[in-house]
Design a protein around this motif. Sequence first.
Motif, PDB file in Angstrom:
ATOM      1  N   ALA A   1       0.837  -1.205   0.000  1.00  9.97           N
ATOM      2  CA  ALA A   1       0.000   0.000   0.000  1.00  9.97           C
ATOM      3  C   ALA A   1       0.874   1.259   0.000  1.00  9.97           C
ATOM      4  CB  ALA A   1      -0.920  -0.005   1.212  1.00  9.97           C
ATOM      5  N   ILE A   2       1.951   1.220   0.782  1.00  8.86           N
ATOM      6  CA  ILE A   2       2.873   2.364   0.820  1.00  8.86           C
ATOM      7  C   ILE A   2       3.498   2.568  -0.566  1.00  8.86           C
ATOM      8  CG2 ILE A   2       5.123   3.089   1.742  1.00  8.86           C
ATOM      9  CD1 ILE A   2       4.158   1.982   4.474  1.00  8.86           C
ATOM     10  N   ASP A   3       3.899   1.467  -1.195  1.00  6.45           N
ATOM     11  CA  ASP A   3       4.462   1.547  -2.554  1.00  6.45           C
ATOM     12  C   ASP A   3       3.429   2.121  -3.528  1.00  6.45           C
ATOM     13  OD1 ASP A   3       6.754   0.443  -1.535  1.00  6.45           O
ATOM     14  OD2 ASP A   3       6.367  -1.585  -2.299  1.00  6.45           O
ATOM     15  N   TRP A   4       2.179   1.716  -3.362  1.00  3.87           N
ATOM     16  CA  TRP A   4       1.116   2.207  -4.247  1.00  3.87           C
ATOM     17  C   TRP A   4       0.995   3.728  -4.130  1.00  3.87           C
ATOM     18  CZ3 TRP A   4      -3.427   4.927  -3.968  1.00  3.87           C
ATOM     19  CH2 TRP A   4      -4.265   4.878  -5.101  1.00  3.87           C
ATOM     20  N   PHE A   5       1.002   4.224  -2.882  1.00  9.42           N
ATOM     21  CA  PHE A   5       0.936   5.684  -2.679  1.00  9.42           C
ATOM     22  C   PHE A   5       2.138   6.378  -3.320  1.00  9.42           C
ATOM     23  CE2 PHE A   5      -2.136   4.946   0.879  1.00  9.42           C
ATOM     24  CZ  PHE A   5      -3.095   5.873   0.481  1.00  9.42           C
ATOM     25  N   ASP A   6       3.322   5.746  -3.187  1.00 13.46           N
ATOM     26  CA  ASP A   6       4.532   6.372  -3.723  1.00 13.46           C
ATOM     27  C   ASP A   6       4.535   6.418  -5.257  1.00 13.46           C
ATOM     28  OD1 ASP A   6       5.542   6.976  -1.280  1.00 13.46           O
ATOM     29  OD2 ASP A   6       6.842   5.207  -1.119  1.00 13.46           O
ATOM     30  N   ARG A   7       3.810   5.480  -5.869  1.00 14.06           N
ATOM     31  CA  ARG A   7       3.787   5.437  -7.342  1.00 14.06           C
ATOM     32  C   ARG A   7       2.720   6.351  -7.939  1.00 14.06           C
ATOM     33  NH1 ARG A   7       4.424  -0.176  -6.777  1.00 14.06           N
ATOM     34  NH2 ARG A   7       2.195  -0.427  -7.147  1.00 14.06           N
ATOM     35  N   LEU A   8       1.925   6.979  -7.078  1.00 10.85           N
ATOM     36  CA  LEU A   8       0.827   7.838  -7.561  1.00 10.85           C
ATOM     37  C   LEU A   8       1.357   8.969  -8.437  1.00 10.85           C
ATOM     38  CD1 LEU A   8      -1.707   8.573  -4.672  1.00 10.85           C
ATOM     39  CD2 LEU A   8      -2.148   7.546  -6.904  1.00 10.85           C
ATOM     40  N   ARG A   9       0.722   9.163  -9.585  1.00 12.73           N
ATOM     41  CA  ARG A   9       1.055  10.279 -10.474  1.00 12.73           C
ATOM     42  C   ARG A   9      -0.220  11.098 -10.669  1.00 12.73           C
ATOM     43  NH1 ARG A   9       4.972   9.264  -8.913  1.00 12.73           N
ATOM     44  NH2 ARG A   9       6.808   8.224  -9.760  1.00 12.73           N
ATOM     45  N   PRO A  10      -0.066  12.346 -11.106  1.00 13.05           N
ATOM     46  CA  PRO A  10      -1.269  13.176 -11.277  1.00 13.05           C
ATOM     47  C   PRO A  10      -2.315  12.532 -12.190  1.00 13.05           C
ATOM     48  CG  PRO A  10       0.723  14.502 -11.526  1.00 13.05           C
ATOM     49  CD  PRO A  10       1.176  13.091 -11.391  1.00 13.05           C
ATOM     50  N   ASP A  11      -1.849  11.706 -13.154  1.00 13.40           N
ATOM     51  CA  ASP A  11      -2.826  11.127 -14.082  1.00 13.40           C
ATOM     52  C   ASP A  11      -3.309   9.729 -13.646  1.00 13.40           C
ATOM     53  OD1 ASP A  11      -0.416   9.952 -14.425  1.00 13.40           O
ATOM     54  OD2 ASP A  11      -0.531   9.808 -16.620  1.00 13.40           O
TER      55      ASP A  11
ATOM     56  N   GLU B   1       2.736  15.066   0.200  1.00 13.17           N
ATOM     57  CA  GLU B   1       2.539  16.495  -0.010  1.00 13.17           C
ATOM     58  C   GLU B   1       1.106  16.784  -0.449  1.00 13.17           C
ATOM     59  OE1 GLU B   1       4.961  19.043  -2.835  1.00 13.17           O
ATOM     60  OE2 GLU B   1       6.450  18.221  -1.414  1.00 13.17           O
ATOM     61  N   ASP B   2       0.623  15.903  -1.325  1.00 11.69           N
ATOM     62  CA  ASP B   2      -0.701  16.130  -1.903  1.00 11.69           C
ATOM     63  C   ASP B   2      -1.511  14.835  -1.779  1.00 11.69           C
ATOM     64  OD1 ASP B   2      -2.598  17.571  -3.135  1.00 11.69           O
ATOM     65  OD2 ASP B   2      -1.752  17.406  -5.164  1.00 11.69           O
ATOM     66  N   PRO B   3      -2.064  14.568  -0.588  1.00 16.96           N
ATOM     67  CA  PRO B   3      -2.737  13.281  -0.398  1.00 16.96           C
ATOM     68  C   PRO B   3      -3.940  13.149  -1.323  1.00 16.96           C
ATOM     69  CG  PRO B   3      -2.605  14.541   1.665  1.00 16.96           C
ATOM     70  CD  PRO B   3      -2.184  15.447   0.565  1.00 16.96           C
ATOM     71  N   PRO B   4      -4.062  12.011  -2.006  1.00 14.83           N
ATOM     72  CA  PRO B   4      -5.178  11.834  -2.941  1.00 14.83           C
ATOM     73  C   PRO B   4      -6.509  11.888  -2.190  1.00 14.83           C
ATOM     74  CG  PRO B   4      -4.027   9.757  -2.574  1.00 14.83           C
ATOM     75  CD  PRO B   4      -3.219  10.821  -1.909  1.00 14.83           C
ATOM     76  N   PRO B   5      -7.538  12.459  -2.841  1.00 17.21           N
ATOM     77  CA  PRO B   5      -8.759  12.787  -2.100  1.00 17.21           C
ATOM     78  C   PRO B   5      -9.794  11.665  -1.984  1.00 17.21           C
ATOM     79  CG  PRO B   5      -8.881  13.655  -4.316  1.00 17.21           C
ATOM     80  CD  PRO B   5      -7.585  12.947  -4.226  1.00 17.21           C
ATOM     81  N   PHE B   6      -9.385  10.410  -1.911  1.00 19.46           N
ATOM     82  CA  PHE B   6     -10.393   9.363  -1.707  1.00 19.46           C
ATOM     83  C   PHE B   6     -10.345   8.911  -0.240  1.00 19.46           C
ATOM     84  CE2 PHE B   6      -6.513   7.309  -3.198  1.00 19.46           C
ATOM     85  CZ  PHE B   6      -6.302   6.346  -2.232  1.00 19.46           C
TER      86      PHE B   6
END
Lengths: 366, 131
Positions: B41-51, B80-85
């Motif tokens: 899950a931590i890796d998933w958050f780290d791989r998040l891109r704006p798209d 820095e910018d936590p995804p809004p779900f």
Amino acid sequence: MTFDSPRITIDTGARRAIEREAEAHFVAVAESLPALMWMSGPDQRVTWFNRRWLEFTGRSLAQELGHGWTDGIHPDDRERCLEICAEHTARRETFSIEFRLRHQSGRYRWIIDKGAPRFDADGTFLGYTGGCVDIQDRIEATELLRRHAEDLERYAYAAAHDLQEPLRGISLHLDLVQRGIQADDHLQRARDAVDAMRDRIHAMMELTAIDREPVPQGSISADEALDQALALLEERIRQSDAVIVRGKLPKVGGLSNQLSLVFENLVGNALMHGGDRPRVTITAESRADRVVFSINDSGPGIPPERRERVFKLFVRSRDQEHPLSTGLGLALVRKVVERHDGLAWIEDGVDCGACFRFSWPHATRG
Amino acid sequence: MTAHRIILVEDNPNDREFMRFAFTDAGIDIEWTELEHGQAAIDWFDRLRPDTSLPDLMLLDINMPLRDGFEVLAHRLTLEDPPPFPVVVLTTSHAPWDHERAMELGADGVLTKPYDLDGLREVVSQLRAHL
């Protein structure tokens, strides 16, 4: 009312004789007590120590007299200790201090020192008389008790939590069986969960039984202890198609059944986490004060920051749902090893994987 | 109607299956992404891109190997910018301090894992509010 001078002279002489007798009597009593005793003059310099004190510190009377004894106070306690002494002396009050005093063994031991001011019949301050009791054993026992209480609390909480998990699975599977939803499948899985729960309870009982058997002196065969462990793991070794490589193991001290339990858990752990066709290498190395055993697996290894955690109760390093993982095995290993005054730790494996190591006492005569 | 997307962070395969079953049973179509431990899950958050297309909900277990659910929540807080779900914690623990800790670490809800089908259905009805 006035007194004539000859009468006072006689009284003073008699009083001094009584005081000398009393002092001799005090010294005789003080030498027979198990306490460490001392007397100081009005200038805070110590003028007398009993034999027990000198035996405790292992120093001569000449070394200890005056302020010499303060050399033996633990550096961290010294300032506080001398401050309390000075404050109470200034006010002529009794005091009680706990501090660490260097024992003749070179180790510091906690003592409690109580001092009371002495006055002559005219009320002149003569100094202090004090006695100390060694409270190191009491402090260690209290600390041990506190740690046991903490362990117990953690154990009870973790055990309740960890038994709830399979129980919840069983309950849900059975509910689905009852409603006829994939009944056969859920019945089998409820059974598997019951087995897992039984293993967990068995491991918990083993953990609580470790302290009951005293560790004897003597000599046992580490090879035989390993044989026993491998015999119990035979089916799992066969099923996982594992390769077991073992060096020649020495005679050691301690309890054979407990050493076997350590091997069983560490080899079992290596089988569980060693990947396909795990390779487990068991070796021993004789060091000056201990024998160090190594169990090397062929799994992915454990990162350094996670290594301490896996020895805690109910923590599974990875692959948590492995049906054989009780979360207790490594806690059990550490408990047994510590009971034998040893250490258990993890290093990087030689070629790959994790290397579990533990130190164990040498064989003793008797 | 398109399927909702849920990321399920859960190491216990039984629990993953119970959760899928419960949503199917309730007639809710879900597209699942399953992660088997906290590190994933931590890796998933780290791989998040704006798209990156975001899920509707993350369901997070607490007691997991490698990294636990608390560590995942703590990691999300450092972004820095936590995804809004929303992230809802699903735990075996009944201990109030575990629930409080999860909320302090920014969980959007904490639910205790159920013991039977009725409990499972209750969980689904609560989670529905977050979709």
